[in-house]
Scaffold this motif. Structure first.
Motif, mmCIF file in Angstrom:
data_model
loop_
_atom_site.group_PDB
_atom_site.id
_atom_site.type_symbol
_atom_site.label_atom_id
_atom_site.label_comp_id
_atom_site.label_asym_id
_atom_site.label_seq_id
_atom_site.Cartn_x
_atom_site.Cartn_y
_atom_site.Cartn_z
ATOM 1 N N ASP A 76 -32.575 57.245 66.388
ATOM 2 C CA ASP A 76 -31.647 56.790 67.467
ATOM 3 C C ASP A 76 -30.718 55.920 66.808
ATOM 4 O O ASP A 76 -30.823 54.923 66.237
ATOM 5 N N THR A 79 -25.535 53.941 70.787
ATOM 6 C CA THR A 79 -24.155 54.311 71.565
ATOM 7 C C THR A 79 -22.903 53.843 70.946
ATOM 8 O O THR A 79 -23.006 52.595 70.355
ATOM 9 N N SER A 80 -21.776 54.502 71.107
ATOM 10 C CA SER A 80 -20.629 53.778 70.832
ATOM 11 C C SER A 80 -20.303 52.563 71.712
ATOM 12 O O SER A 80 -20.536 52.603 73.038
ATOM 13 N N TRP A 81 -19.744 51.632 71.040
ATOM 14 C CA TRP A 81 -19.460 50.303 71.983
ATOM 15 C C TRP A 81 -18.036 50.667 72.801
ATOM 16 O O TRP A 81 -18.172 50.068 73.652
ATOM 17 N N SER A 84 -19.201 54.628 74.812
ATOM 18 C CA SER A 84 -20.515 54.803 75.462
ATOM 19 C C SER A 84 -21.094 56.090 75.158
ATOM 20 O O SER A 84 -21.895 56.658 75.745
ATOM 21 N N GLU A 85 -20.427 56.732 74.027
ATOM 22 C CA GLU A 85 -20.995 58.211 73.628
ATOM 23 C C GLU A 85 -22.307 57.950 72.777
ATOM 24 O O GLU A 85 -22.196 57.047 71.894
ATOM 25 N N ASP A 86 -23.129 58.889 73.113
ATOM 26 C CA ASP A 86 -24.071 58.917 72.123
ATOM 27 C C ASP A 86 -23.712 59.200 70.409
ATOM 28 O O ASP A 86 -22.883 60.079 70.439
ATOM 29 N N VAL A 87 -24.009 58.341 69.664
ATOM 30 C CA VAL A 87 -23.395 58.503 68.300
ATOM 31 C C VAL A 87 -23.841 59.645 67.616
ATOM 32 O O VAL A 87 -23.066 60.464 67.199
ATOM 33 N N GLN A 89 -24.715 62.803 68.980
ATOM 34 C CA GLN A 89 -24.124 63.693 69.617
ATOM 35 C C GLN A 89 -22.608 64.034 69.118
ATOM 36 O O GLN A 89 -21.997 64.927 68.822
#
Length: 314
Positions: A76, A79-81, A84-87, A89
């Motif tokens: 895990d 996510t990007s601060w 909010s994108e899953d890092v 991905q």
């Protein structure tokens, strides 16, 4: 050999841990400004403090690192601060671009460097030897960005052989992918070829002067057998060492090349998110880069250890 490989793997794991810790500590120095960056200059201090607490930035840095490391070991990356994108991905979408670039440079550099280096080493003073030495001097003297810009101007703008910017995925069009990746690969390969071919040329020339090579040739062994089975095996280790160092430097050069050719890879992503101070994304990029460096060095060490058993005891 298994103990040799195990030792290199342990060293790589320790390096990963130390770099992750140091990187996190350095990135966390300006962490209190993240809330302000996210909410804007008009936000109240109370809102900024609340946002920092939501992100966990109000905790000690060691606690933050432990939390990040625990999640990273489970796969895990957060996510990007800012988006909010899953890092994971986000990296997965860009990895094929950078991987195409690195793989292309690896193939071109290895093949061309060893062919030129061996040929020049076997025929010292010949035309190929002089070309290799001239290319070696120019490759070290000319800045990489200048070579890249000249190639774009000549082959993309004037001759229109390749596109100047953009990237076509291999799954969409193999020919389009090859067209968009050719100039970036060649621009990164020139400097690497200059260094590796010079090293291989010197190693081959030195090996050809050894007594055992003269003995093998005096016994009537075919020249190609002497070169392939004896000379090349003993002369490859120095070339592989330089090749490994060139690939490490390549990861830094890829950032510039991706910017010039507008390639949506990890290099351009690193610049964008570093200016924002997006720690989850930056840490993921750092770790992917370090893992790549460790794997390259591990592969080079294994090859050198196989070619030269004495190196395993080093």
């Amino acid at each position: 050999m298994p103990r040799f490989i195990a030792g290199r793997i342990v060293s790589g794991v320790v390096l990963l841990f130390l770099i992750s810790l140091l990187s996190f500590m350095l990135l966390s120095i300006p962490g209190a400004n993240v809330g302000r960056e996210l909410l804007g200059a008009a936000a109240t201090q109370e809102a900024v403090d609340a946002k920092n607490a939501e992100l966990g930035l109000d905790r000690p840095v060691v606690v933050q690192y432990g939390d990040w490391l625990g999640h990273a070991l489970r796969g895990d990356l957060g996510t990007s601060w800012f988006t909010s994108e899953d890092v994971y991905q986000a990296l997965s979408n860009r990895l094929p671009v950078t991987f195409s670039l690195v793989l292309g440079v690896a193939v071109v550099t290895t093949v061309v460097s060893f062919l030129l280096g061996v040929w020049a080493g076997l025929r010292r003073g010949g035309a190929v030897d002089r070309v290799v030495q001239i290319v070696g001097v120019l490759g070290h003297a000319l800045p990489g960005f200048l070579v890249t810009l000249v190639m774009v101007q000549v082959f993309a703008v004037q001759m229109n052989w390749f596109p100047a910017i953009g990237y076509t995925p291999f799954t969409e069009s193999p020919s389009g992918w090859l067209s968009t990746i050719t100039l970036p690969v060649l621009s990164l390969s020139i400097g690497a070829i200059a260094g590796v071919s010079q090293q291989v040329r010197g190693a081959v020339a030195d090996t050809m002067r050894q007594d055992y090579v003269r003995t093998l040739r005096a016994r009537g062994l075919p020249p190609h057998r002497v070169v392939l089975r004896h000379v090349l095996r003993n002369a490859s280790a120095p070339g592989l060492s330089v090749l490994g160092m060139q690939f490490v430097g390549l990861l830094g050069g890829a950032v510039l090349v991706e910017q010039i050719f507008a390639l949506p890879g990890i290099g351009s992503m690193a610049i964008t998110y570093t200016t924002r101070g997006d720690i989850p994304v930056i840490m993921a990029i750092v770790m992917f880069t370090v893992v790549g460096v460790v794997l390259i060095n591990l592969l080079v060490d294994i090859l050198i250890g196989w070619l030269n058993p004495k190196a395993r005891a080093a």
